[in-house]
Design an enzyme around this catalytic site. Structure first.
Site, PDB file in Angstrom:
ATOM      1  N   GLY A 225       0.821  -1.210   0.000  1.00  0.00           N
ATOM      2  CA  GLY A 225       0.000   0.000   0.000  1.00  0.00           C
ATOM      3  C   GLY A 225       0.850   1.252   0.000  1.00  0.00           C
ATOM      4  CG  ASN A 226      -0.546   4.566  -1.415  1.00  0.00           C
ATOM      5  OD1 ASN A 226      -1.303   5.334  -0.816  1.00  0.00           O
ATOM      6  ND2 ASN A 226      -0.939   3.875  -2.485  1.00  0.00           N
ATOM      7  NE  ARG A 227       5.306   6.677   4.457  1.00  0.00           N
ATOM      8  CZ  ARG A 227       5.560   6.198   5.682  1.00  0.00           C
ATOM      9  NH1 ARG A 227       4.681   6.399   6.644  1.00  0.00           N
ATOM     10  NH2 ARG A 227       6.657   5.517   5.928  1.00  0.00           N
ATOM     11  CB  SER A 228      -2.751   8.210  -0.367  1.00  0.00           C
ATOM     12  OG  SER A 228      -3.766   9.136  -0.674  1.00  0.00           O
ATOM     13  CB  ALA A 292      -1.754   7.244  -3.786  1.00  0.00           C
TER      14      ALA A 292
END
Length: 419
Positions: A225-228, A292
Protein backbone atom coordinates in the site's frame (compact mmCIF):
# COMPACT_ATOMS: atom_id res chain seq x y z
CA UNK A 1 -26.09 39.48 -8.54
CA UNK A 2 -22.97 41.66 -8.86
CA UNK A 3 -20.65 42.71 -6.05
CA UNK A 4 -22.21 46.19 -5.88
CA UNK A 5 -25.68 44.69 -5.54
CA UNK A 6 -24.52 42.39 -2.76
CA UNK A 7 -22.85 45.27 -0.94
CA UNK A 8 -26.08 47.27 -1.12
CA UNK A 9 -28.04 44.26 0.10
CA UNK A 10 -25.64 43.77 3.02
CA UNK A 11 -26.03 47.45 3.94
CA UNK A 12 -29.82 47.10 3.89
CA UNK A 13 -29.58 44.01 6.08
CA UNK A 14 -27.43 45.86 8.59
CA UNK A 15 -29.86 48.79 8.69
CA UNK A 16 -32.74 46.40 9.32
CA UNK A 17 -30.93 44.86 12.28
CA UNK A 18 -29.44 41.77 10.58
CA UNK A 19 -25.73 42.26 9.95
CA UNK A 20 -25.00 38.88 8.37
CA UNK A 21 -25.95 37.30 5.07
CA UNK A 22 -29.67 36.71 4.65
CA UNK A 23 -30.56 33.03 4.48
CA UNK A 24 -33.97 31.53 3.87
CA UNK A 25 -34.34 28.12 5.47
CA UNK A 26 -37.17 26.25 3.81
CA UNK A 27 -38.53 23.23 5.66
CA UNK A 28 -40.84 20.75 3.97
CA UNK A 29 -43.00 18.06 5.56
CA UNK A 30 -40.71 15.15 6.35
CA UNK A 31 -39.81 13.42 9.59
CA UNK A 32 -36.29 14.85 9.26
CA UNK A 33 -37.68 18.37 9.82
CA UNK A 34 -36.47 18.26 13.42
CA UNK A 35 -32.86 18.09 12.17
CA UNK A 36 -33.34 21.48 10.50
CA UNK A 37 -33.37 23.00 14.00
CA UNK A 38 -29.67 22.12 14.30
CA UNK A 39 -28.95 23.61 10.86
CA UNK A 40 -30.78 26.77 11.92
CA UNK A 41 -28.67 26.94 15.07
CA UNK A 42 -25.43 26.62 13.07
CA UNK A 43 -26.52 29.36 10.69
CA UNK A 44 -27.64 31.84 13.35
CA UNK A 45 -24.65 31.24 15.64
CA UNK A 46 -22.29 31.92 12.74
CA UNK A 47 -23.85 35.35 12.15
CA UNK A 48 -26.43 34.66 9.44
CA UNK A 49 -29.82 36.35 9.48
CA UNK A 50 -32.17 33.41 8.94
CA UNK A 51 -35.83 33.50 7.95
CA UNK A 52 -37.55 30.11 8.28
CA UNK A 53 -40.26 29.35 5.72
CA UNK A 54 -41.93 26.00 6.46
CA UNK A 55 -44.61 24.29 4.45
CA UNK A 56 -47.93 23.62 6.16
CA UNK A 57 -47.12 19.93 6.51
CA UNK A 58 -43.74 20.74 8.09
CA UNK A 59 -45.56 22.30 11.02
CA UNK A 60 -46.93 18.86 11.90
CA UNK A 61 -43.35 17.92 12.83
CA UNK A 62 -41.96 21.19 14.27
CA UNK A 63 -44.29 24.03 15.28
CA UNK A 64 -44.13 27.67 14.20
CA UNK A 65 -43.29 28.80 17.74
CA UNK A 66 -40.06 26.78 17.67
CA UNK A 67 -38.95 28.22 14.33
CA UNK A 68 -39.80 31.76 15.45
CA UNK A 69 -37.96 31.42 18.74
CA UNK A 70 -34.82 29.95 17.15
CA UNK A 71 -34.67 32.39 14.23
CA UNK A 72 -35.94 35.57 15.89
CA UNK A 73 -38.36 36.14 13.01
CA UNK A 74 -42.11 35.52 12.69
CA UNK A 75 -43.00 32.38 10.78
CA UNK A 76 -45.77 31.84 8.25
CA UNK A 77 -46.60 29.34 5.55
CA UNK A 78 -49.15 31.50 3.72
CA UNK A 79 -48.79 34.13 1.02
CA UNK A 80 -51.76 35.95 2.62
CA UNK A 81 -49.96 36.87 5.83
CA UNK A 82 -48.69 40.48 5.92
CA UNK A 83 -49.91 41.00 2.37
CA UNK A 84 -48.83 44.66 2.32
CA UNK A 85 -45.19 43.50 2.57
CA UNK A 86 -45.62 41.15 -0.42
CA UNK A 87 -43.76 38.33 1.39
CA UNK A 88 -44.07 35.83 -1.48
CA UNK A 89 -41.85 38.16 -3.53
CA UNK A 90 -39.73 40.03 -1.01
CA UNK A 91 -38.38 37.04 0.92
CA UNK A 92 -36.79 35.46 -2.15
CA UNK A 93 -35.65 38.77 -3.63
CA UNK A 94 -33.70 39.78 -0.53
CA UNK A 95 -32.04 36.42 0.16
CA UNK A 96 -28.34 35.68 -0.29
CA UNK A 97 -29.03 31.95 -0.08
CA UNK A 98 -32.05 29.65 0.06
CA UNK A 99 -31.62 26.19 1.56
CA UNK A 100 -34.45 23.65 1.81
CA UNK A 101 -33.84 20.95 4.42
CA UNK A 102 -35.42 18.52 4.33
CA UNK A 103 -36.62 18.64 0.74
CA UNK A 104 -39.30 16.00 0.19
CA UNK A 105 -40.12 14.36 -3.13
CA UNK A 106 -43.24 16.54 -3.29
CA UNK A 107 -41.26 19.75 -2.75
CA UNK A 108 -38.67 18.77 -5.38
CA UNK A 109 -41.46 18.07 -7.87
CA UNK A 110 -43.12 21.45 -7.23
CA UNK A 111 -39.79 23.28 -7.51
CA UNK A 112 -38.91 21.51 -10.78
CA UNK A 113 -42.32 22.27 -12.30
CA UNK A 114 -42.43 25.86 -11.06
CA UNK A 115 -45.55 25.38 -8.97
CA UNK A 116 -46.22 28.02 -6.32
CA UNK A 117 -49.03 27.12 -3.95
CA UNK A 118 -47.51 28.31 -0.67
CA UNK A 119 -44.96 30.78 0.66
CA UNK A 120 -41.95 28.46 0.26
CA UNK A 121 -42.58 27.55 -3.37
CA UNK A 122 -43.27 31.23 -4.17
CA UNK A 123 -39.97 32.10 -2.52
CA UNK A 124 -38.13 29.55 -4.65
CA UNK A 125 -39.51 31.14 -7.82
CA UNK A 126 -38.43 34.66 -6.85
CA UNK A 127 -34.98 33.82 -5.50
CA UNK A 128 -32.05 34.92 -7.66
CA UNK A 129 -29.40 33.64 -5.28
CA UNK A 130 -27.88 30.16 -4.86
CA UNK A 131 -30.49 27.55 -3.91
CA UNK A 132 -29.63 24.35 -2.05
CA UNK A 133 -31.93 21.34 -1.69
CA UNK A 134 -31.12 18.67 0.92
CA UNK A 135 -33.46 15.77 0.04
CA UNK A 136 -34.80 13.32 2.60
CA UNK A 137 -37.20 10.49 1.72
CA UNK A 138 -37.44 6.72 1.47
CA UNK A 139 -35.04 5.03 -0.93
CA UNK A 140 -37.77 3.98 -3.36
CA UNK A 141 -38.98 7.58 -3.63
CA UNK A 142 -35.46 8.92 -4.21
CA UNK A 143 -34.76 6.30 -6.88
CA UNK A 144 -38.09 6.75 -8.70
CA UNK A 145 -37.62 8.02 -12.28
CA UNK A 146 -39.88 11.01 -11.59
CA UNK A 147 -37.74 12.16 -8.67
CA UNK A 148 -34.53 11.58 -10.62
CA UNK A 149 -35.90 13.65 -13.50
CA UNK A 150 -36.92 16.46 -11.16
CA UNK A 151 -33.48 16.48 -9.55
CA UNK A 152 -31.80 16.58 -12.97
CA UNK A 153 -34.00 19.52 -13.99
CA UNK A 154 -33.14 21.47 -10.84
CA UNK A 155 -29.43 20.83 -11.28
CA UNK A 156 -29.55 21.92 -14.92
CA UNK A 157 -31.06 25.21 -13.75
CA UNK A 158 -28.17 25.79 -11.36
CA UNK A 159 -29.59 24.55 -8.07
CA UNK A 160 -27.41 22.50 -5.73
CA UNK A 161 -29.18 19.24 -4.93
CA UNK A 162 -27.22 17.42 -2.24
CA UNK A 163 -27.14 13.66 -2.55
CA UNK A 164 -28.94 12.13 0.47
CA UNK A 165 -27.02 10.00 2.91
CA UNK A 166 -27.27 6.25 3.38
CA UNK A 167 -28.54 5.05 6.75
CA UNK A 168 -31.53 4.43 8.96
CA UNK A 169 -34.78 5.85 7.62
CA UNK A 170 -38.26 5.96 9.17
CA UNK A 171 -39.15 2.78 11.05
CA UNK A 172 -36.91 -0.21 10.35
CA UNK A 173 -36.01 0.80 6.80
CA UNK A 174 -32.40 1.49 5.85
CA UNK A 175 -31.02 2.84 2.60
CA UNK A 176 -30.23 5.97 0.63
CA UNK A 177 -32.56 8.84 1.45
CA UNK A 178 -31.44 10.00 4.87
CA UNK A 179 -30.98 13.75 5.38
CA UNK A 180 -27.25 14.56 5.39
CA UNK A 181 -25.77 15.68 8.68
CA UNK A 182 -26.76 19.32 9.46
CA UNK A 183 -23.08 20.24 9.92
CA UNK A 184 -22.33 18.98 6.41
CA UNK A 185 -25.27 20.93 4.94
CA UNK A 186 -24.03 24.01 6.77
CA UNK A 187 -20.58 23.62 5.19
CA UNK A 188 -22.13 23.52 1.70
CA UNK A 189 -24.07 26.70 2.52
CA UNK A 190 -21.01 28.40 3.98
CA UNK A 191 -18.90 27.73 0.92
CA UNK A 192 -21.62 28.95 -1.45
CA UNK A 193 -21.98 32.20 0.49
CA UNK A 194 -18.20 32.65 0.62
CA UNK A 195 -17.94 32.44 -3.16
CA UNK A 196 -20.56 35.17 -3.61
CA UNK A 197 -21.96 33.87 -6.91
CA UNK A 198 -25.57 33.67 -7.94
CA UNK A 199 -25.20 30.42 -9.91
CA UNK A 200 -22.68 27.73 -8.85
CA UNK A 201 -20.17 27.31 -11.68
CA UNK A 202 -20.28 23.49 -11.72
CA UNK A 203 -24.07 23.29 -11.69
CA UNK A 204 -25.36 20.58 -14.02
CA UNK A 205 -21.92 18.94 -14.32
CA UNK A 206 -20.99 15.43 -13.26
CA UNK A 207 -17.52 15.09 -11.79
CA UNK A 208 -15.71 11.92 -10.73
CA UNK A 209 -13.01 12.12 -8.06
CA UNK A 210 -10.81 9.27 -6.86
CA UNK A 211 -9.28 9.42 -3.38
CA UNK A 212 -7.16 7.40 -1.00
CA UNK A 213 -4.63 4.69 -1.72
CA UNK A 214 -5.07 1.26 -3.27
CA UNK A 215 -3.98 -1.87 -1.44
CA UNK A 216 -2.67 -4.94 -3.26
CA UNK A 217 -3.18 -8.16 -1.24
CA UNK A 218 -0.19 -10.42 -0.69
CA UNK A 219 -1.87 -12.88 1.67
CA UNK A 220 -4.97 -12.73 3.92
CA UNK A 221 -3.24 -10.34 6.37
CA UNK A 222 -0.68 -8.40 4.31
CA UNK A 223 -0.81 -5.98 1.40
CA UNK A 224 1.29 -3.52 -0.57
CA UNK A 225 0.00 0.00 0.00
CA UNK A 226 0.95 3.63 0.40
CA UNK A 227 0.55 6.54 2.83
CA UNK A 228 -2.26 8.42 1.06
CA UNK A 229 -4.99 9.54 3.48
CA UNK A 230 -7.52 10.56 0.82
CA UNK A 231 -8.04 13.99 2.41
CA UNK A 232 -7.18 15.92 -0.77
CA UNK A 233 -9.60 13.87 -2.84
CA UNK A 234 -12.32 14.39 -0.24
CA UNK A 235 -11.66 18.14 -0.30
CA UNK A 236 -12.08 18.08 -4.08
CA UNK A 237 -15.36 16.20 -3.73
CA UNK A 238 -16.73 18.56 -1.05
CA UNK A 239 -15.85 21.73 -2.94
CA UNK A 240 -17.26 20.37 -6.21
CA UNK A 241 -20.56 19.57 -4.49
CA UNK A 242 -20.68 23.08 -3.00
CA UNK A 243 -20.13 24.48 -6.49
CA UNK A 244 -23.18 22.63 -7.77
CA UNK A 245 -21.72 19.46 -9.30
CA UNK A 246 -23.11 15.96 -9.08
CA UNK A 247 -20.13 14.19 -7.56
CA UNK A 248 -19.09 10.56 -7.64
CA UNK A 249 -16.28 9.89 -5.15
CA UNK A 250 -14.38 6.64 -5.65
CA UNK A 251 -12.58 6.03 -2.38
CA UNK A 252 -9.88 3.49 -1.66
CA UNK A 253 -9.21 2.58 1.96
CA UNK A 254 -9.58 6.02 3.54
CA UNK A 255 -11.79 5.41 6.57
CA UNK A 256 -13.09 8.98 6.21
CA UNK A 257 -16.79 9.83 6.69
CA UNK A 258 -18.82 10.29 3.51
CA UNK A 259 -18.99 13.96 2.48
CA UNK A 260 -22.47 15.43 2.12
CA UNK A 261 -23.89 15.65 -1.36
CA UNK A 262 -21.65 12.98 -2.83
CA UNK A 263 -22.18 9.45 -4.18
CA UNK A 264 -19.44 7.25 -2.70
CA UNK A 265 -18.12 4.10 -4.38
CA UNK A 266 -15.71 2.01 -2.30
CA UNK A 267 -12.86 0.01 -3.81
CA UNK A 268 -9.74 -1.70 -2.53
CA UNK A 269 -7.30 -2.53 -5.33
CA UNK A 270 -6.05 -0.76 -8.44
CA UNK A 271 -8.01 -3.14 -10.68
CA UNK A 272 -11.20 -2.38 -8.76
CA UNK A 273 -10.46 1.34 -8.95
CA UNK A 274 -10.03 1.12 -12.72
CA UNK A 275 -13.39 -0.63 -13.12
CA UNK A 276 -15.15 1.98 -10.99
CA UNK A 277 -13.50 4.93 -12.74
CA UNK A 278 -14.29 3.67 -16.25
CA UNK A 279 -17.91 3.02 -15.27
CA UNK A 280 -18.43 6.40 -13.59
CA UNK A 281 -16.50 8.35 -16.25
CA UNK A 282 -18.89 7.25 -19.00
CA UNK A 283 -21.13 10.29 -18.45
CA UNK A 284 -18.71 12.53 -16.52
CA UNK A 285 -17.68 16.04 -17.54
CA UNK A 286 -14.57 15.90 -15.35
CA UNK A 287 -12.46 13.07 -13.94
CA UNK A 288 -9.94 13.89 -11.20
CA UNK A 289 -7.52 11.11 -10.32
CA UNK A 290 -6.40 12.17 -6.84
CA UNK A 291 -6.02 8.61 -5.53
CA UNK A 292 -2.57 7.12 -5.06
CA UNK A 293 -2.74 4.04 -7.28
CA UNK A 294 -0.20 1.24 -6.72
CA UNK A 295 2.05 0.82 -9.75
CA UNK A 296 2.58 -2.87 -9.02
CA UNK A 297 0.79 -5.79 -7.39
CA UNK A 298 1.99 -9.24 -6.32
CA UNK A 299 1.94 -11.71 -9.19
CA UNK A 300 0.33 -14.32 -6.96
CA UNK A 301 -1.85 -14.31 -3.85
CA UNK A 302 -1.13 -16.69 -0.99
CA UNK A 303 -4.35 -18.28 0.24
CA UNK A 304 -2.86 -18.70 3.70
CA UNK A 305 -0.65 -16.41 5.77
CA UNK A 306 2.96 -16.57 4.61
CA UNK A 307 4.91 -18.03 7.53
CA UNK A 308 8.46 -17.23 8.50
CA UNK A 309 10.66 -20.29 8.83
CA UNK A 310 13.67 -20.48 11.08
CA UNK A 311 16.92 -20.40 9.17
CA UNK A 312 15.24 -19.62 5.84
CA UNK A 313 14.99 -16.37 3.94
CA UNK A 314 11.54 -15.52 2.55
CA UNK A 315 10.86 -16.24 -1.07
CA UNK A 316 11.11 -13.17 -3.33
CA UNK A 317 7.85 -11.43 -4.08
CA UNK A 318 7.29 -11.21 -7.83
CA UNK A 319 5.45 -8.07 -8.92
CA UNK A 320 3.44 -7.29 -12.04
CA UNK A 321 2.34 -3.91 -13.35
CA UNK A 322 -1.06 -2.50 -12.51
CA UNK A 323 -3.14 -0.74 -15.20
CA UNK A 324 -2.26 2.92 -15.77
CA UNK A 325 -5.73 4.38 -15.24
CA UNK A 326 -4.82 8.02 -15.80
CA UNK A 327 -3.07 7.30 -19.10
CA UNK A 328 -5.99 5.13 -20.22
CA UNK A 329 -8.70 7.73 -19.61
CA UNK A 330 -6.43 10.48 -20.95
CA UNK A 331 -5.92 8.64 -24.24
CA UNK A 332 -9.54 7.56 -24.70
CA UNK A 333 -11.96 10.18 -23.40
CA UNK A 334 -15.37 8.76 -22.57
CA UNK A 335 -17.06 11.80 -24.12
CA UNK A 336 -16.06 14.87 -26.15
CA UNK A 337 -14.80 17.78 -24.08
CA UNK A 338 -14.18 15.68 -20.98
CA UNK A 339 -11.54 17.27 -18.73
CA UNK A 340 -8.97 14.98 -17.10
CA UNK A 341 -7.01 16.06 -14.01
CA UNK A 342 -4.14 14.00 -12.64
CA UNK A 343 -1.99 14.15 -9.53
CA UNK A 344 1.75 13.60 -9.33
CA UNK A 345 3.35 12.93 -5.95
CA UNK A 346 7.08 13.43 -6.42
CA UNK A 347 10.08 13.23 -4.10
CA UNK A 348 12.72 14.89 -6.33
CA UNK A 349 12.93 16.98 -9.52
CA UNK A 350 9.30 17.74 -8.80
CA UNK A 351 8.43 20.08 -11.68
CA UNK A 352 10.58 18.31 -14.29
CA UNK A 353 9.02 14.96 -13.43
CA UNK A 354 5.59 16.58 -13.36
CA UNK A 355 5.91 18.05 -16.85
CA UNK A 356 7.08 14.70 -18.20
CA UNK A 357 4.14 12.96 -16.56
CA UNK A 358 1.69 15.54 -17.92
CA UNK A 359 2.83 14.78 -21.48
CA UNK A 360 2.94 11.03 -20.91
CA UNK A 361 -0.50 10.74 -19.30
CA UNK A 362 -2.35 12.99 -21.75
CA UNK A 363 -4.32 14.86 -19.07
CA UNK A 364 -5.41 18.49 -19.21
CA UNK A 365 -4.18 19.49 -15.75
CA UNK A 366 -1.66 17.87 -13.43
CA UNK A 367 -1.39 18.77 -9.74
CA UNK A 368 2.24 18.28 -8.72
CA UNK A 369 3.41 18.23 -5.13
CA UNK A 370 6.40 17.06 -3.17
CA UNK A 371 5.63 14.24 -0.77
CA UNK A 372 7.41 12.36 1.96
CA UNK A 373 6.89 10.81 5.35
CA UNK A 374 6.13 14.20 6.92
CA UNK A 375 4.92 16.04 3.82
CA UNK A 376 1.33 16.15 2.56
CA UNK A 377 0.26 12.61 3.52
CA UNK A 378 -2.29 12.76 6.33
CA UNK A 379 -2.00 16.53 6.67
CA UNK A 380 -4.88 19.01 6.54
CA UNK A 381 -2.71 21.34 4.41
CA UNK A 382 -1.04 21.06 1.04
CA UNK A 383 0.94 23.08 -1.48
CA UNK A 384 1.35 22.34 -5.14
CA UNK A 385 1.91 23.59 -8.65
CA UNK A 386 -0.86 22.92 -11.16
CA UNK A 387 0.53 22.32 -14.64
CA UNK A 388 -1.68 22.74 -17.71
CA UNK A 389 -1.35 21.04 -21.09
CA UNK A 390 -1.12 24.47 -22.74
CA UNK A 391 2.03 25.26 -20.74
CA UNK A 392 0.36 27.17 -17.91
CA UNK A 393 1.69 26.96 -14.35
CA UNK A 394 -0.35 27.86 -11.28
CA UNK A 395 1.45 27.75 -7.91
CA UNK A 396 -0.79 27.12 -4.90
CA UNK A 397 0.84 28.22 -1.62
CA UNK A 398 0.79 26.14 1.53
CA UNK A 399 -2.70 26.16 3.01
CA UNK A 400 -5.88 24.14 3.56
CA UNK A 401 -6.49 21.33 1.09
CA UNK A 402 -9.86 22.86 0.27
CA UNK A 403 -8.05 25.97 -1.02
CA UNK A 404 -6.05 23.81 -3.42
CA UNK A 405 -9.26 22.02 -4.42
CA UNK A 406 -10.99 25.30 -5.25
CA UNK A 407 -8.02 26.38 -7.36
CA UNK A 408 -8.27 23.12 -9.31
CA UNK A 409 -11.97 23.77 -10.00
CA UNK A 410 -11.20 27.41 -10.91
CA UNK A 411 -8.97 26.05 -13.70
CA UNK A 412 -11.35 23.27 -14.71
CA UNK A 413 -14.39 25.53 -15.26
CA UNK A 414 -12.94 27.51 -18.21
CA UNK A 415 -11.53 24.28 -19.66
CA UNK A 416 -15.07 22.88 -19.75
CA UNK A 417 -16.30 25.77 -21.85
CA UNK A 418 -19.69 24.95 -23.34
CA UNK A 419 -19.02 21.22 -23.53
Amino acid sequence: MGQAGRAEQAEQAEQSGGGGPRVVLGVSGGIAAYKACELLRRLTESGHDVRVVPTGSALHFVGAATWSALSGHPVSTEVWSDVHEVPHVRIGQSADLVVVAPATADLLAKAAQGLADDLLTNTLLTARCPVVFAPAMHTEMWEHPATRANVATLRERGAVVIEPAVGRLTGVDTGKGRLPDPDAIFEVCRRLLARGVSTPDLAGRHVVVSAGGTREPLDPVRFLGNRSSGKQGYALARTAAARGARVTLIEANTGLPDPAGVDVVRVGTAVQLREAVLKSAADADVVVMAAAVADFRPASYAEGKIKKKDGEEPAPIVLVRNPDILAEIGAERARPGQVIVGFAAETDDVLANGRAKLRRKGCDLLVVNEVGERKTFGSEENEAVILAADGGETPVPYGPKEALADTVWDLVVPALGSA
